[in-house]
Design an enzyme around this catalytic site. Structure first.
Site, PDB file in Angstrom:
ATOM      1  N   HIS A   1      -6.023   9.280  -2.773  1.00  0.00           N
ATOM      2  CA  HIS A   1      -5.324   8.393  -1.870  1.00  0.00           C
ATOM      3  C   HIS A   1      -4.581   9.240  -0.887  1.00  0.00           C
ATOM      4  O   HIS A   1      -4.264  10.356  -1.261  1.00  0.00           O
ATOM      5  CB  HIS A   1      -4.400   7.459  -2.375  1.00  0.00           C
ATOM      6  CG  HIS A   1      -3.555   8.355  -3.189  1.00  0.00           C
ATOM      7  ND1 HIS A   1      -3.770   8.471  -4.731  1.00  0.00           N
ATOM      8  CD2 HIS A   1      -2.066   8.263  -3.369  1.00  0.00           C
ATOM      9  CE1 HIS A   1      -2.657   9.227  -5.230  1.00  0.00           C
ATOM     10  NE2 HIS A   1      -1.617   9.329  -4.374  1.00  0.00           N
TER      11      HIS A   1
ATOM     12  N   ASP B   1       3.732   1.677   0.211  1.00  0.00           N
ATOM     13  CA  ASP B   1       3.971   2.244  -0.928  1.00  0.00           C
ATOM     14  C   ASP B   1       5.437   1.627  -1.232  1.00  0.00           C
ATOM     15  O   ASP B   1       6.308   1.328  -0.622  1.00  0.00           O
ATOM     16  CB  ASP B   1       4.316   3.834  -0.906  1.00  0.00           C
ATOM     17  CG  ASP B   1       4.576   4.556  -1.859  1.00  0.00           C
ATOM     18  OD1 ASP B   1       3.639   5.341  -2.166  1.00  0.00           O
ATOM     19  OD2 ASP B   1       5.483   4.337  -2.743  1.00  0.00           O
TER      20      ASP B   1
ATOM     21  N   VAL C   1      -1.358   9.064  -9.566  1.00  0.00           N
ATOM     22  CA  VAL C   1      -2.442   8.437  -9.602  1.00  0.00           C
ATOM     23  C   VAL C   1      -3.720   9.154  -9.221  1.00  0.00           C
ATOM     24  O   VAL C   1      -3.733   9.705  -8.127  1.00  0.00           O
ATOM     25  CB  VAL C   1      -2.256   7.068  -8.505  1.00  0.00           C
ATOM     26  CG1 VAL C   1      -3.369   6.187  -8.806  1.00  0.00           C
ATOM     27  CG2 VAL C   1      -0.812   6.507  -9.033  1.00  0.00           C
TER      28      VAL C   1
ATOM     29  N   HIS D   1      -1.067   9.650   1.785  1.00  0.00           N
ATOM     30  CA  HIS D   1       0.356   8.944   2.019  1.00  0.00           C
ATOM     31  C   HIS D   1       0.146   9.137   3.432  1.00  0.00           C
ATOM     32  O   HIS D   1       0.369  10.282   4.134  1.00  0.00           O
ATOM     33  CB  HIS D   1       1.406   9.901   1.392  1.00  0.00           C
ATOM     34  CG  HIS D   1       1.369   9.660   0.020  1.00  0.00           C
ATOM     35  ND1 HIS D   1       2.229   8.764  -0.612  1.00  0.00           N
ATOM     36  CD2 HIS D   1       0.720  10.470  -0.979  1.00  0.00           C
ATOM     37  CE1 HIS D   1       1.921   8.894  -2.129  1.00  0.00           C
ATOM     38  NE2 HIS D   1       1.130  10.033  -2.280  1.00  0.00           N
TER      39      HIS D   1
HETATM   40  P1  5GP Z   1       0.883  10.351  -5.801  1.00  0.00           P
HETATM   41  O1  5GP Z   1       2.329  10.571  -6.350  1.00  0.00           O
HETATM   42  O2  5GP Z   1      -0.202  10.065  -6.781  1.00  0.00           O
HETATM   43  O3  5GP Z   1       0.566  11.032  -4.671  1.00  0.00           O
HETATM   44  O4  5GP Z   1       1.327   8.839  -5.067  1.00  0.00           O
HETATM   45  C1  5GP Z   1       1.198   7.677  -5.875  1.00  0.00           C
HETATM   46  C2  5GP Z   1       2.060   6.498  -4.959  1.00  0.00           C
HETATM   47  O5  5GP Z   1       1.906   5.380  -5.410  1.00  0.00           O
HETATM   48  C3  5GP Z   1       3.589   6.798  -5.282  1.00  0.00           C
HETATM   49  O6  5GP Z   1       4.134   7.330  -3.868  1.00  0.00           O
HETATM   50  C4  5GP Z   1       3.910   5.423  -5.761  1.00  0.00           C
HETATM   51  O7  5GP Z   1       5.437   5.191  -5.086  1.00  0.00           O
HETATM   52  C5  5GP Z   1       3.103   4.691  -5.319  1.00  0.00           C
HETATM   53  N1  5GP Z   1       2.866   3.317  -6.278  1.00  0.00           N
HETATM   54  C6  5GP Z   1       2.550   3.444  -7.727  1.00  0.00           C
HETATM   55  N2  5GP Z   1       2.657   2.316  -8.073  1.00  0.00           N
HETATM   56  C7  5GP Z   1       2.635   1.376  -7.132  1.00  0.00           C
HETATM   57  C8  5GP Z   1       2.424   0.000  -7.099  1.00  0.00           C
HETATM   58  O8  5GP Z   1       2.386  -0.689  -8.138  1.00  0.00           O
HETATM   59  N3  5GP Z   1       2.277  -0.469  -5.876  1.00  0.00           N
HETATM   60  C9  5GP Z   1       2.579   0.291  -4.764  1.00  0.00           C
HETATM   61  N4  5GP Z   1       2.452  -0.303  -3.504  1.00  0.00           N
HETATM   62  N5  5GP Z   1       2.600   1.704  -4.717  1.00  0.00           N
HETATM   63  C10 5GP Z   1       2.788   2.208  -5.984  1.00  0.00           C
END
Ligand code: 5GP
Length: 125
Positions: free
Chosen positions: A104, A35, A100, A106
Site C-alpha cells: 500500500h 487512513d 500491514v 500513503h
Molecule cells: P503502514 O504502517 O503499514 O505503512 O500503514 C498501515 C496504515 O493502515 C496505518 O497508517 C494505519 O493507520 C492504517 N490502518 C490500520 N488499520 C486500519 C483500518 O482498519 N482502517 C483504515 N482506514 N486504516 C487502517
C-alpha cells in the site's frame, strides 16, 4: 514471497467490505480509502485488491504496470483533494514502520496553502 495461506490482512477485509472504511477511489485492481489515523490533512491509503505482494519492492518486480496504475490513482486523488501535490510513502519492512504487509501507498497532502505552512502538516510517516 506470497502471503497466500496467511490470515486476510486488514486491507483485504476492507476490500471485502467486512469492515467499514471511507473509500475514495476504486479501480478493477486497486482501492483507496481514508487512513483511520491520519498523519496529514489528507491521508489516503491506496492498496492492491490482490494481496499477494507484501510491499512495493515485490509489486515493482511482479507487476510494474499495477504500480504505475497506483501512482496514477494517487495523482487523481491529489488533483481532487490536495491541489495536485502530494507525498507518496511506501513503508517497507517493520523497521521502517510498516504494520500491514499488503502492499500500500500513503498519499499525504495538504488542502490549502495555509495548511502547507503549518508545522508538521505532513506528519511523520
Ligand atoms: P503502514 O504502517 O503499514 O505503512 O500503514 C498501515 C496504515 O493502515 C496505518 O497508517 C494505519 O493507520 C492504517 N490502518 C490500520 N488499520 C486500519 C483500518 O482498519 N482502517 C483504515 N482506514 N486504516 C487502517
Amino acid at each position: 514471497m506470497s502471503s497466500q495461506g496467511a490470515e486476510p490482512s486488514i486491507f483485504s477485509r476492507i476490500i471485502a467490505r467486512e469492515i467499514p472504511a471511507t473509500i475514495v477511489a476504486e479501480t478493477d485492481r486497486l482501492i483507496a480509502f481514508e487512513d483511520i489515523a491520519p498523519q496529514a490533512p489528507v491521508h489516503v491509503v491506496i492498496t492492491t485488491k490482490d494481496p499477494q505482494y507484501r510491499n512495493v519492492v515485490e509489486l515493482a518486480a511482479g507487476d510494474p504496470g499495477l504500480l504505475a496504475e497506483l501512482v496514477r490513482v494517487a495523482q487523481t486523488i491529489a488533483d481532487e483533494r490536495t491541489m495536485g501535490q502530494f507525498r507518496l510513502v511506501f513503508n517497507t519492512g517493520a523497521a521502517s514502520g510498516q504494520t500491514v504487509f499488503h502492499v500500500h501507498a500513503h498519499v499525504l497532502g495538504v488542502v490549502t496553502v495555509a495548511d502547507a505552512l503549518g508545522e508538521g502538516s505532513l506528519g511523520s510517516l
